[in-house]
Design a protein around this motif. Structure first.
Motif, PDB file in Angstrom:
ATOM      1  N   THR A 145       4.015  20.249   3.003  1.00 52.78           N
ATOM      2  CA  THR A 145       4.184  18.865   2.578  1.00 52.78           C
ATOM      3  C   THR A 145       5.397  18.766   1.736  1.00 52.78           C
ATOM      4  OG1 THR A 145       1.768  18.660   1.865  1.00 52.78           O
ATOM      5  CG2 THR A 145       3.262  17.161   0.678  1.00 52.78           C
ATOM      6  N   ILE A 146       6.171  17.684   1.749  1.00 54.87           N
ATOM      7  CA  ILE A 146       7.470  17.183   1.156  1.00 54.87           C
ATOM      8  C   ILE A 146       6.829  16.803  -0.190  1.00 54.87           C
ATOM      9  CG2 ILE A 146       9.611  16.054   1.456  1.00 54.87           C
ATOM     10  CD1 ILE A 146       9.315  15.820   4.158  1.00 54.87           C
ATOM     11  N   HIS A 190       0.789  -1.342  -0.018  1.00 57.92           N
ATOM     12  CA  HIS A 190       0.154   0.006   0.024  1.00 57.92           C
ATOM     13  C   HIS A 190       1.065   1.125   0.256  1.00 57.92           C
ATOM     14  CE1 HIS A 190      -3.023   2.933   1.357  1.00 57.92           C
ATOM     15  NE2 HIS A 190      -2.231   3.143   2.242  1.00 57.92           N
ATOM     16  N   PHE A 191       0.864   2.027  -0.984  1.00 56.27           N
ATOM     17  CA  PHE A 191       1.755   3.199  -1.200  1.00 56.27           C
ATOM     18  C   PHE A 191       1.263   4.439  -0.318  1.00 56.27           C
ATOM     19  CE2 PHE A 191       2.965   0.468  -4.721  1.00 56.27           C
ATOM     20  CZ  PHE A 191       4.205   0.638  -4.772  1.00 56.27           C
ATOM     21  N   SER A 192       2.206   5.006   0.452  1.00 52.98           N
ATOM     22  CA  SER A 192       1.782   6.250   1.223  1.00 52.98           C
ATOM     23  C   SER A 192       1.646   7.355   0.528  1.00 52.98           C
ATOM     24  CB  SER A 192       2.894   6.158   2.329  1.00 52.98           C
ATOM     25  OG  SER A 192       3.171   4.822   3.123  1.00 52.98           O
ATOM     26  N   ARG A 193       0.916   8.217   1.353  1.00 53.95           N
ATOM     27  CA  ARG A 193       1.004   9.559   0.603  1.00 53.95           C
ATOM     28  C   ARG A 193       2.032  10.455   0.930  1.00 53.95           C
ATOM     29  NH1 ARG A 193      -4.638  10.362   3.613  1.00 53.95           N
ATOM     30  NH2 ARG A 193      -4.362   8.250   3.307  1.00 53.95           N
ATOM     31  N   GLU A 194       2.196  11.660   0.419  1.00 51.32           N
ATOM     32  CA  GLU A 194       3.233  12.453   0.702  1.00 51.32           C
ATOM     33  C   GLU A 194       3.701  12.909   2.035  1.00 51.32           C
ATOM     34  OE1 GLU A 194       2.434  15.439  -2.219  1.00 51.32           O
ATOM     35  OE2 GLU A 194       3.803  14.864  -3.562  1.00 51.32           O
ATOM     36  N   PRO A 195       4.656  12.815   2.789  1.00 53.44           N
ATOM     37  CA  PRO A 195       5.032  13.054   4.025  1.00 53.44           C
ATOM     38  C   PRO A 195       4.787  14.604   4.277  1.00 53.44           C
ATOM     39  CG  PRO A 195       7.044  12.276   3.200  1.00 53.44           C
ATOM     40  CD  PRO A 195       6.169  12.265   2.124  1.00 53.44           C
ATOM     41  N   SER A 206     -11.300  13.341  13.161  1.00 52.03           N
ATOM     42  CA  SER A 206     -10.670  12.929  11.746  1.00 52.03           C
ATOM     43  C   SER A 206      -9.222  12.868  11.678  1.00 52.03           C
ATOM     44  CB  SER A 206     -11.484  13.343  10.673  1.00 52.03           C
ATOM     45  OG  SER A 206     -12.767  12.932  10.719  1.00 52.03           O
ATOM     46  N   LEU A 207      -8.626  11.996  11.555  1.00 53.42           N
ATOM     47  CA  LEU A 207      -6.937  11.806  11.444  1.00 53.42           C
ATOM     48  C   LEU A 207      -6.471  11.957  10.253  1.00 53.42           C
ATOM     49  CD1 LEU A 207      -5.785   9.503  14.362  1.00 53.42           C
ATOM     50  CD2 LEU A 207      -6.313  11.940  14.699  1.00 53.42           C
ATOM     51  N   ASP A 208      -5.667  12.678   9.893  1.00 53.07           N
ATOM     52  CA  ASP A 208      -4.843  12.548   8.410  1.00 53.07           C
ATOM     53  C   ASP A 208      -3.751  11.586   8.715  1.00 53.07           C
ATOM     54  OD1 ASP A 208      -3.245  12.864   6.251  1.00 53.07           O
ATOM     55  OD2 ASP A 208      -3.421  15.045   6.131  1.00 53.07           O
ATOM     56  N   GLY A 209      -3.641  10.621   7.912  1.00 52.76           N
ATOM     57  CA  GLY A 209      -2.710   9.589   8.263  1.00 52.76           C
ATOM     58  C   GLY A 209      -1.347   9.716   7.527  1.00 52.76           C
ATOM     59  N   ALA A 210      -0.908  11.126   7.167  1.00 55.32           N
ATOM     60  CA  ALA A 210       0.337  11.331   6.469  1.00 55.32           C
ATOM     61  C   ALA A 210       1.262  11.136   7.478  1.00 55.32           C
ATOM     62  CB  ALA A 210       0.188  12.709   5.841  1.00 55.32           C
ATOM     63  N   ASN A 226      11.866  12.149  -6.156  1.00 53.60           N
ATOM     64  CA  ASN A 226      10.867  11.148  -6.717  1.00 53.60           C
ATOM     65  C   ASN A 226      11.578  10.108  -7.130  1.00 53.60           C
ATOM     66  OD1 ASN A 226       8.340  10.362  -7.218  1.00 53.60           O
ATOM     67  ND2 ASN A 226       8.430  10.948  -9.307  1.00 53.60           N
ATOM     68  N   GLN A 227      12.709   9.564  -6.459  1.00 50.90           N
ATOM     69  CA  GLN A 227      13.516   8.351  -6.854  1.00 50.90           C
ATOM     70  C   GLN A 227      13.132   7.050  -6.108  1.00 50.90           C
ATOM     71  OE1 GLN A 227      17.575   9.357  -7.313  1.00 50.90           O
ATOM     72  NE2 GLN A 227      17.119  11.286  -8.662  1.00 50.90           N
ATOM     73  N   GLY A 228      12.302   7.133  -5.505  1.00 52.68           N
ATOM     74  CA  GLY A 228      11.720   6.054  -4.696  1.00 52.68           C
ATOM     75  C   GLY A 228      10.253   6.447  -4.076  1.00 52.68           C
ATOM     76  N   ALA A 229       9.958   5.340  -3.237  1.00 51.86           N
ATOM     77  CA  ALA A 229       8.544   5.446  -2.570  1.00 51.86           C
ATOM     78  C   ALA A 229       8.533   5.034  -1.276  1.00 51.86           C
ATOM     79  CB  ALA A 229       7.634   4.501  -3.329  1.00 51.86           C
ATOM     80  N   MET A 230       7.609   5.620  -0.519  1.00 52.72           N
ATOM     81  CA  MET A 230       7.441   5.079   0.894  1.00 52.72           C
ATOM     82  C   MET A 230       5.881   4.094   0.605  1.00 52.72           C
ATOM     83  SD  MET A 230       7.296   8.676   3.215  1.00 52.72           S
ATOM     84  CE  MET A 230       6.922   7.930   4.637  1.00 52.72           C
ATOM     85  N   SER A 231       6.109   3.256   1.362  1.00 55.64           N
ATOM     86  CA  SER A 231       4.881   2.209   1.291  1.00 55.64           C
ATOM     87  C   SER A 231       4.765   1.391   2.584  1.00 55.64           C
ATOM     88  CB  SER A 231       5.265   1.201   0.197  1.00 55.64           C
ATOM     89  OG  SER A 231       6.446   0.529   0.338  1.00 55.64           O
ATOM     90  N   VAL A 232       3.588   0.770   2.732  1.00 52.43           N
ATOM     91  CA  VAL A 232       3.450  -0.068   3.838  1.00 52.43           C
ATOM     92  C   VAL A 232       3.176  -1.301   3.298  1.00 52.43           C
ATOM     93  CG1 VAL A 232       1.894  -0.513   5.776  1.00 52.43           C
ATOM     94  CG2 VAL A 232       2.450   1.861   5.250  1.00 52.43           C
ATOM     95  N   ALA A 233       3.545  -2.625   3.878  1.00 47.22           N
ATOM     96  CA  ALA A 233       3.307  -3.873   3.566  1.00 47.22           C
ATOM     97  C   ALA A 233       1.851  -4.271   3.950  1.00 47.22           C
ATOM     98  CB  ALA A 233       4.305  -4.976   3.961  1.00 47.22           C
ATOM     99  N   ILE A 234       1.275  -5.020   3.142  1.00 46.93           N
ATOM    100  CA  ILE A 234      -0.241  -5.564   3.562  1.00 46.93           C
ATOM    101  C   ILE A 234       0.126  -7.087   4.001  1.00 46.93           C
ATOM    102  CG2 ILE A 234      -2.539  -6.365   2.891  1.00 46.93           C
ATOM    103  CD1 ILE A 234      -2.169  -3.995   0.625  1.00 46.93           C
TER     104      ILE A 234
END
Length: 474
Positions: free
Chosen positions: A104-105, A86-91, A327-331, A214-222
């Motif tokens: 935003t970064i 699951h790809f994360s939003r921008e930190p 409501s929480l923003d998950g970033a 933009n040479q990579g990505a933040m993600s979370v494993a499912i």
């Protein structure tokens, strides 16, 4: 008669799994030992208050978008492991005390856009340090970071401090602040003074290339690192290549005879001690374990470890259970003190980034704070935790009224951030003992950050052993 393998890999975290997988794929008889009951090492999930808490930063994959890394994502593909992400939003950053504190970064992609964003960061955080020369001096520095071959950057700048790297290119105080503050976030060293003097330029620039270049990505494993990445890799290398993986097998000693590593002594789940022999031993444990596993520490290793043992920092970890009244923003958010440039804390709402791990109607925030040894001595665990909790109301308005419970604070001050510093790292092939190798976060070279970087060290050790630069073709 003792069992005999070509390779024994100690530690089934990202480095150990990657190393063992490539060695087994090459046809070498390989044994992977893990003292815990599950695969994954420190990536294993931990239940807390009914939640499956994953106290780890979102994953980083430098191999995406031309980043050039070769970590677990490439290994999973080479092994045929079934990985779901699951790809994360921008930190983002929170600049405490400034008007409109969130930034935003962005994925700037171009040098020009990255410099523009860094200029806006400086003007917002410390307008007193901005000068007309900042932008013109920043441009060639950022361009160099974004376009230097990734492998060369990681090798040449890993043991170069932020201070030495910046001052060899500019003496502008605004530029000094920009790099110190951003690297305090990106190196995970947090303390601005420590980062300036000791932070690894390469480790910080890896993150800059991922988040801004933009040479990579933040993600979370499912569903999490253990079950979504580590276990599928373990299953793949066992099924496809015959790698022998044993849990509940604690290595108590590396056996060295005639200046060569010839095996290990292990203690199994029943407390039985036995000897297992091998042509090579690869330690993919935490670096502090080396002192326990080696009866006589090799001279080069001991000399390298003297410096980090003198540099202490620490971290604390907390989880907060909330109801759903806000409501929480998950970033993923980094909380910065603009005056000093230090990164006070970070974290995210797990119910947004990993909703499958949080009960319906509940919300979960995990948070961390990296602090200097001086802060630990001054405030203690509970004092630092109180500051983190106080800041939560700023990050998430309404936090206090929605809060239901807080986990016990965990953390300590020790040489935990040696791996992100510019201090000399442990070489992956021992120059003192034949057949002894080291993989993991405190070894050199590391081509990436966090989990991706750790896995890259396992891949690199496999390259050294197999004497190849093409692991995909193994």
């Amino acid at each position: 008669m003792a069992e005999k393998f070509e390779n024994i890999v100690v530690g089934a975290g990202f480095a150990g799994l990657t190393c063992a997988g490539y060695l087994a794929k090459s046809g070498q008889r390989t044994l992977l030992l893990e003292k815990g009951s599950v695969i994954g090492g420190r990536a294993a999930a931990h239940p807390a208050n009914g939640y499956n808490v994953v106290m780890h930063l979102p994953l980083i994959m430098t191999s995406l978008n031309g980043g050039g890394g070769y970590g677990w994502a490439n290994a999973a593909k080479d092994f045929g492991a079934d990985i779901k992400l699951h790809f994360s939003r921008e930190p983002r950053l929170y600049l405490n005390g400034v008007e409109d504190p969130y930034m935003t970064i962005p994925k700037c992609i171009t040098t020009e856009a990255a410099v523009d964003w860094m200029e806006s960061f400086l003007k917002k955080a410390r307008p007193d340090l901005w000068s007309n020369s900042c932008k013109s001096e920043l441009y060639p520095m950022v361009d160099e970071i974004l376009h230097k071959p990734f492998k060369e950057m990681c090798e040449e700048w890993d043991e170069v401090s932020v201070k030495d790297w910046v001052q060899s290119r500019s003496m502008d105080k605004g530029i000094e602040y920009v790099f110190t503050s951003l690297m305090a976030c990106f190196c995970w060293t947090a303390d601005a003074e420590f980062t300036w003097n000791y932070g690894s330029a390469a480790k910080g620039f890896v993150m800059l290339r991922i988040w801004i270049g933009n040479q990579g990505a933040m993600s979370v494993a499912i569903p999490d690192l253990q079950h979504g990445i580590c276990e599928p890799i373990a299953e793949a290398i066992t099924t496809n290549f015959g790698c022998d993986i044993r849990t509940n097998s604690e290595v108590i000693k590396v056996i060295i005879e005639d200046n060569r590593a010839v095996g290990v002594e292990i203690k199994d789940g029943n407390g039985t001690i036995k000897r297992i022999e091998a042509n090579r031993v690869i330690l993919a444990t935490t670096w502090l374990d080396y002192l326990k596993l080696l009866e006589t520490v090799p001279p080069t290793l001991l000399e390298t470890m003297k410096a980090p043992l003198q540099q202490k920092m620490g971290g604390i970890f907390l989880t907060y259970q909330l109801n759903n009244s806000i409501s929480l923003d998950g970033a993923f958010t980094l909380f910065i003190n603009p005056k000093t440039g230090s990164s006070i804390q970070g974290g995210c709402a797990q119910n947004i980034e990993q909703p499958w791990n949080v009960p319906e109607g509940k919300q979960l925030i995990w948070a961390y704070s990296v602090r200097s040894d001086a802060d630990f001595n001054r405030l203690g665990l509970e004092g630092i935790a109180a500051e983190v909790t106080q800041n939560m109301e700023l990050l998430y308005p309404g936090f206090n009224r929605a809060l239901e419970s807080t986990s016990p604070v965990k953390g300590a001050s020790y040489p935990s951030h040696y791996r992100f510093s510019s201090l000399p790292k442990i070489r992956q092939k021992s120059p003192d003992v034949d057949g002894l190798f080291f993989a993991g976060e405190c070894t050199w070279p590391m081509y990436g950050q966090i989990t991706d970087g750790t896995a890259s060290t396992g891949a690199n050790v496999a390259k050294l052993i197999l004497e190849t630069d093409d692991l995909a073709g193994v």
